[in-house]
Design an enzyme around this catalytic site. Structure first.
Site, short mmCIF file in Angstrom:
data_model
loop_
_atom_site.label_atom_id
_atom_site.label_comp_id
_atom_site.label_asym_id
_atom_site.label_seq_id
_atom_site.Cartn_x
_atom_site.Cartn_y
_atom_site.Cartn_z
N HIS A 18 -1.07 0.89 -2.95
CA HIS A 18 -0.91 -0.50 -2.51
C HIS A 18 -0.28 -1.34 -3.61
O HIS A 18 0.64 -2.13 -3.36
CB HIS A 18 -2.27 -1.13 -2.16
CG HIS A 18 -2.94 -0.57 -0.95
ND1 HIS A 18 -4.26 -0.20 -0.94
CD2 HIS A 18 -2.48 -0.35 0.31
CE1 HIS A 18 -4.60 0.23 0.26
NE2 HIS A 18 -3.54 0.16 1.04
N LYS A 42 -12.97 -0.97 12.02
CA LYS A 42 -13.30 -0.11 10.87
C LYS A 42 -14.57 -0.64 10.21
O LYS A 42 -14.68 -1.84 9.98
CB LYS A 42 -12.16 -0.17 9.83
CG LYS A 42 -10.89 0.57 10.24
CD LYS A 42 -9.90 0.57 9.08
CE LYS A 42 -8.60 1.26 9.43
NZ LYS A 42 -7.59 1.15 8.35
N ARG A 95 3.76 6.36 3.82
CA ARG A 95 3.62 7.57 3.00
C ARG A 95 4.15 8.81 3.70
O ARG A 95 4.60 9.76 3.06
CB ARG A 95 2.15 7.80 2.65
CG ARG A 95 1.56 6.73 1.76
CD ARG A 95 0.05 6.75 1.82
NE ARG A 95 -0.39 6.45 3.18
CZ ARG A 95 -1.65 6.25 3.55
NH1 ARG A 95 -2.60 6.37 2.66
NH2 ARG A 95 -1.95 5.97 4.79
N SER A 132 -7.05 4.66 1.15
CA SER A 132 -8.35 4.01 0.94
C SER A 132 -9.47 4.88 1.49
O SER A 132 -10.55 4.97 0.89
CB SER A 132 -8.37 2.64 1.63
OG SER A 132 -7.43 1.79 1.05
O1 PNS Z 1 -4.67 -1.20 6.18
P1 PNS Z 1 -4.69 -1.15 7.68
O2 PNS Z 1 -6.12 -1.10 8.19
O3 PNS Z 1 -3.86 -0.04 8.21
O4 PNS Z 1 -4.06 -2.52 8.22
C1 PNS Z 1 -3.95 -2.78 9.61
C2 PNS Z 1 -3.82 -4.28 9.85
C3 PNS Z 1 -5.05 -5.00 9.31
C4 PNS Z 1 -2.60 -4.80 9.14
C5 PNS Z 1 -3.70 -4.51 11.39
O5 PNS Z 1 -4.82 -3.94 12.00
C6 PNS Z 1 -3.57 -5.97 11.79
O6 PNS Z 1 -2.54 -6.58 11.58
N1 PNS Z 1 -4.65 -6.57 12.33
C7 PNS Z 1 -4.69 -7.98 12.72
C8 PNS Z 1 -4.82 -8.16 14.23
C9 PNS Z 1 -3.47 -8.18 14.91
O7 PNS Z 1 -2.60 -8.98 14.61
N2 PNS Z 1 -3.29 -7.24 15.86
C10 PNS Z 1 -2.08 -7.16 16.70
C11 PNS Z 1 -0.89 -6.51 16.06
S1 PNS Z 1 -1.22 -5.03 15.22
#
Ligand code: PNS
Length: 162
Positions: A18, A42, A95, A132
């Protein structure tokens, strides 16, 4: 016009992969927002506010530029955060093919919802296998996470082991 981008994620915890992506993205934009998004799907190891603090400390320790804002977001859609801060771009580290498969629907939904574009960035290959969830598993079983995370994160996990 000021160029503003967002690097979102769970960051539970932030890894060296990150930090690598954050450093590269901060070089390309006037302001970079690193946003810890609360993901209700999660179960978290580290509370959101501590994740924010660990990212801030890791950024400082890595000597990254001061155009990085670290924030949290639990109010709903990521695109609403982007619109609020004037960002038109989300950057995600990629990745492997599994990341492309996971990220593509989110990127397309974010574009449909609010015209927010997602750029995929390749981290340093040495970090390509770090995640993570892997760090959480190694930490839970008492292993050494120092090769994968910033020093402050390893210290935090050590202090909260048990
Ligand atoms: O590190 P991650 O868990 O892969 O990140 C995922 C994240 C948090 C970026 C994604 O789940 C997110 O954007 N959540 C916010 C809710 C949202 O906007 N959802 C609709 C489009 S994905």
């Amino acid at each position: 016009m000021s160029r503003i981008a967002v690097v979102p994620g769970s960051f539970d915890p932030v890894t060296l992969g990150h930090i690598d992506v954050i450093a590269r993205a901060a070089d390309l934009y006037d302001t970079l927002h690193v946003v810890v998004v609360h993901n209700p799907n999660k179960s978290a190891l580290i509370p959101v506010e501590q994740r924010v603090m660990l990212i801030e400390k890791a950024i400082h320790a890595a000597g990254l530029p001061n155009n990085i804002v670290v924030a949290s977001w639990s109010e709903g859609l990521l695109v609403d955060y982007c619109t609020q801060v004037g960002a038109k771009v989300v950057i995600k580290g990629i990745r492997n093919q599994a990341d492309v498969t996971y990220e593509t629907p989110m990127a397309l939904v974010n574009r449909n919802l609010a015209g927010i574009e997602t750029l995929f960035m390749l981290p340093e290959p040495g970090h390509a296998y770090v995640s993570s969830s892997l760090v959480r598993q190694v930490a839970a079983l008492g292993g050494d996470v120092r090769p994968y995370v910033p020093h402050v994160v390893a210290e935090h996990l050590d202090a909260h082991a048990g």
